[in-house]
Enzyme design. Sequence first.
Site, short mmCIF file in Angstrom:
data_model
loop_
_atom_site.label_atom_id
_atom_site.label_comp_id
_atom_site.label_asym_id
_atom_site.label_seq_id
_atom_site.Cartn_x
_atom_site.Cartn_y
_atom_site.Cartn_z
N GLU A 199 -1.80 -4.60 -11.73
CA GLU A 199 -1.13 -3.37 -12.14
C GLU A 199 -0.04 -3.63 -13.19
O GLU A 199 1.06 -3.09 -13.11
CB GLU A 199 -0.53 -2.65 -10.92
CG GLU A 199 -1.59 -2.17 -9.94
CD GLU A 199 -0.99 -1.43 -8.75
OE1 GLU A 199 -1.57 -0.40 -8.35
OE2 GLU A 199 0.04 -1.88 -8.22
N GLU A 273 -8.88 -0.07 -6.26
CA GLU A 273 -8.13 0.32 -5.07
C GLU A 273 -8.39 1.80 -4.80
O GLU A 273 -7.82 2.66 -5.46
CB GLU A 273 -6.63 0.07 -5.25
CG GLU A 273 -6.25 -1.39 -5.29
CD GLU A 273 -4.74 -1.60 -5.31
OE1 GLU A 273 -4.00 -0.62 -5.05
OE2 GLU A 273 -4.32 -2.73 -5.58
#
Length: 634
Positions: A199, A273
């Site tokens: 991320e 995710e």
Amino acid sequence: MVILSVRNGHRKRLVALGLIFLGIVVYYYLRKQPAGMNISRNVGLKADSPEFTLEGEAFRILGGSVHYFRVPRAYWKDRMLKMKAGGLNTLTTYVPWNLHEPERGVFNFKDQLDLEAYINQAAEVGLWVILRPGPYICSEWDLGGLPSWLLRDKDMRLRTTYEGFTEAVDAYFDKLIPIVVPLQFKKGGPIIALQVENEYGSYAMDKEYMPYIKEALLSRGIDELLMTSDNKEGFKQGGVNGALGTINLQKLKHQHIKHLATAQPHKPKMVMEYWTGWFDSWGDLHHIFPPEDMANVVTEILRKDMSINLYMFHGGTNFGFMNGALEFNIYKADVISYDYDAPLSEAGDYTVKYLLLRDIFSRYHSERLPDMPTLSRKAAYENSIMYQHVSMWEALQYTEGPFKSESPVNMENLPVNNDNGQSYGYTLYETQINRGGVLHSQNNVRDRALVFVDQQFIGILKYKTVELAVPDGKGVRKLSVLVENCGRVNYGKVLDQQRKGLVGDILLNNIPLKDFTIYSLDMKPGFIDRLSGAHWKVAPDAPTVPGFFQGRLFVDGYPRDTFVKLPGWSKGVVFINGQNLGRYWSIGPQQTLYLPGPWLHSGINQIIIFEEQEAEKKVLFVDTPDLGMTVDIQ
């Protein structure tokens, strides 16, 4: 004789054909199976067409996250078998740098942290692996998995190409990646892909950083498909050439699909995710995501021919002091349970979500799914009486130190743990005062402090509670400030600011206090061992707090999982047979701590509790978790 010779020749040809056929069957079987043995393969997971291919054949990732560091090693296989029975074919896991290198240059890849054994276990069960080695992992984990000793450098710039950071990453990868390389798909192992950092688009402080991490992996022998993962807002800035971008989300929107298709045309689409639930913070409610809503989104993702990874499939527990924290206008520490409202509960039990997902994923398999493993029975043991007591003040003799300093020193820069500083737990700062007045923290308390005058509690300092009245008194008195590191922030752009303890001066009547004696109460196993040999006293009806309390849990027969419940206790930490189960706090939402059966033994088990403010003599052991009052995720 001629007839016999013909018959023998025919028989030999049949045997030869049978051997060839058997060889073909074995070859294709080995191609299809994750393998713990060293089998050479030429072509791994590819992302150069609208669907993934593995060894040249179409492949859809049906993945789920289970973190080895959040699950007792004795239960690794159990959780994986349940994953396989749930219809998943791929396991994903982060790798926490701060556990593997707790002190600079001191590495641990054994026992609970045996990453190689964990990956080989996945292969044995029949699961592929996507590894997410970091170095930053987020994951509601203290400092996003980065070791706190990095913050001893006052100029440290985490997740950048700052030399002090890259030197540390290189040294860590020099130990980690050689463990990983032989476990790659092309070398016969189960690892089909690796993630480049995590991320980064939400951080994006250095445009050279992601290329650096990518090269750090490749130069050390990584030869499988590389991926990145980001939410929609960080997707562009978090990518790196040569790595497939994937997306993180909970509710699928058309713009997500469009975004992936535009950014990576003719490439496979994957939700790295898919958040099956959410995490909790102290003082909030327990977050849940309705099973039907989750199932609908998963179904929609699969209908759009996308691959998926469930985060989390099984959350587990932030044992010890490893929980992270949030800081968006206000600081909030995360709870110890990482149940996450996931398909498998914190203790590995099936949920409605699991059953719905098993039904959905079964449609993507040509063969019947394995039977669901039998669940372990939980135990409600007899209550334990905490019959012995040692005050915190008496226990200071078992700490490392004390240390003298003119001004406060933050945890990370204390001269402890071979000059690696203090990572977790509590730090006690003591100095002399000769007057009362107003104590002002200048917001230098990280994160919560109990304040005492001559060992008498006078109040709390914490975020946005920065002033405290100090009562007048005669002569010189001792001011004690017990500061708890409640968990470092794991996400956002404030990672460099996560030093703990007293991070600057505190003032009494606008004058900085000086000449401190500092005690490190990190409560590591060595301290608990020394404390066990202390001169414990019979616990009085009104024991001194903060203090340590000792009792016994008797287990008759085979130890089973249970849950520790502490009605009447306020806030502290629980140790069972030296294992740090984690913090408890009466404000909730979490009201029980998960105690795995493998950490108990038949007969007498030691319980030690550190309580900050309000102690009760009784500890309960129940067979059902209580994670608090629930609220739907918005």
